[in-house]
Design an enzyme around this catalytic site. Sequence first.
Site, mmCIF file in Angstrom:
data_model
loop_
_atom_site.group_PDB
_atom_site.id
_atom_site.type_symbol
_atom_site.label_atom_id
_atom_site.label_comp_id
_atom_site.label_asym_id
_atom_site.label_seq_id
_atom_site.Cartn_x
_atom_site.Cartn_y
_atom_site.Cartn_z
ATOM 1 N N GLN A 99 -0.211 -16.710 -13.022
ATOM 2 C CA GLN A 99 -0.228 -17.716 -11.963
ATOM 3 C C GLN A 99 -0.708 -19.059 -12.528
ATOM 4 O OE1 GLN A 99 -3.025 -17.900 -8.586
ATOM 5 N NE2 GLN A 99 -1.249 -17.837 -7.214
ATOM 6 N N TYR A 181 -4.667 -26.210 -3.121
ATOM 7 C CA TYR A 181 -4.759 -26.816 -4.462
ATOM 8 C C TYR A 181 -3.698 -27.910 -4.661
ATOM 9 C CZ TYR A 181 -8.084 -23.087 -4.980
ATOM 10 O OH TYR A 181 -9.175 -22.273 -4.783
ATOM 11 N N ARG A 228 4.087 -19.270 -4.916
ATOM 12 C CA ARG A 228 3.223 -18.868 -3.799
ATOM 13 C C ARG A 228 3.024 -20.033 -2.836
ATOM 14 N NH1 ARG A 228 -2.677 -15.853 -3.154
ATOM 15 N NH2 ARG A 228 -1.665 -14.026 -2.308
ATOM 16 N N GLY A 318 -5.079 -7.856 -2.374
ATOM 17 C CA GLY A 318 -6.118 -8.565 -3.108
ATOM 18 C C GLY A 318 -7.387 -7.751 -3.199
ATOM 19 N N ARG A 319 -8.224 -7.885 -2.162
ATOM 20 C CA ARG A 319 -9.551 -7.261 -2.211
ATOM 21 C C ARG A 319 -9.477 -5.757 -2.410
ATOM 22 N NH1 ARG A 319 -10.986 -10.527 3.100
ATOM 23 N NH2 ARG A 319 -8.772 -10.075 3.309
#
Length: 364
Positions: A99, A181, A228, A318-319
């Site tokens: 990424q 971002y 993404r 993810g988590r």
Amino acid sequence: MKNKLLTPLPVGDYILKNRVVMAPLTRMRADVDLVPTDLNVEYYRQRSSAGLIITEASQISRLGQGYPMTPGIHSEKQVAGWKKITDTVHKEGSRIFLQLWHVGRISHSSFHPEEGLPVAPSAIRPKGNTLTSEWKQVPFETPRALETSEIKSTIQDYKQAAVNAKTAGFDGVELHSANGYLLNQFLHGKTNHRKDEYGDSVENRARLTLEVIDQLAEIWGAGKVGIRLSPFTFSGDINDPEAIPVYEYLLKELDSRQLAYLHFVRARSAEIEDQKVFEKEKELWNRYSGTIIAADGFTSETALEYLENNRADAIAFGRNFISNPDLPQRIESGAELNPYDRTTFYGGGEKGYTDYPFLQKQNA
Ligand SMILES: Cc1cc2nc3c(=O)[nH]c(=O)nc-3n(C[C@H](O)[C@H](O)[C@H](O)COP(=O)(O)O)c2cc1C
């Protein structure tokens, strides 16, 4: 019948062994030169049962860094560090995309004292606090607006990072245009007040993301490039409901480029009051005809439901992938998931990183 999450999926130039994707997860455990370490190799090795690993975000330049100890992809040492990870993941039979990250205004000058203030589309300070290179909480600085010529050199930084990712042995790259971002800051009007070719109109706000995608596709071929997006994200003080037309245009453009995949972070129900947003979201993703990976808040059950309703082709976890290195096996057997420990998400060593238990003891 086999659980659809565990069935193969063609993605761009590859066929993934399953549809359980490891989401990009910043863990802030690179070394002082921002080079991936042997501990990072072990972490990714443990999670090679994923059909696809999308790495933690990796900054394309010094200015692109926003947090301590996040790995870069702009020095030879960093490339060599990543190479150990890609070799290991390939040996274990998975695929791995890097990424690519530039944080824009979500940074602090302590990460790049020679370059000075963080950069952004416009000189607008995000609300809230950030971490310095010494892990100290301080208010965000007001960033400096990039000159148009600097935007061109930032595109070159992405291009060089894509070349470096090839040298490092990745299977492809994912462009991080989400979560508040730099590229996301260009897409949203709240953060982009520019009047040049990179601001103001819908086409102009999408221009930088598309120009970078085109550079990545030139290096890698479109079938090895993903992107993404998170239109409804709140992170980075970015939320802008007026940005929908930018995404509509962007999706149309991306659709014509036949990328490996579109990775979308879905709207968080806990953050959204207006239920119409979810309808809008569905409408938005329906505009995209290629492969879709969806992320955010999925359990094994809701992930399967999402696939079966044709809302996405694969699901990024993810988590749950942090705390369950063997997540696909757990989905297959219906085993309970290990709970995750938030206190060890960012920074530190093995604890909460490579010591989560597997269902069965691994063959060494
Ligand atoms: C510790 C942590 C680090 C993350 N780092 C990144 C990252 O580097 N890049 C990114 O796009 N998203 C990042 N995210 C967002 C995740 O990729 C994912 O979208 C989010 O965790 C929601 O999915 P989940 O509910 O399955 O955890 C991060 C999330 C967490 C919890």
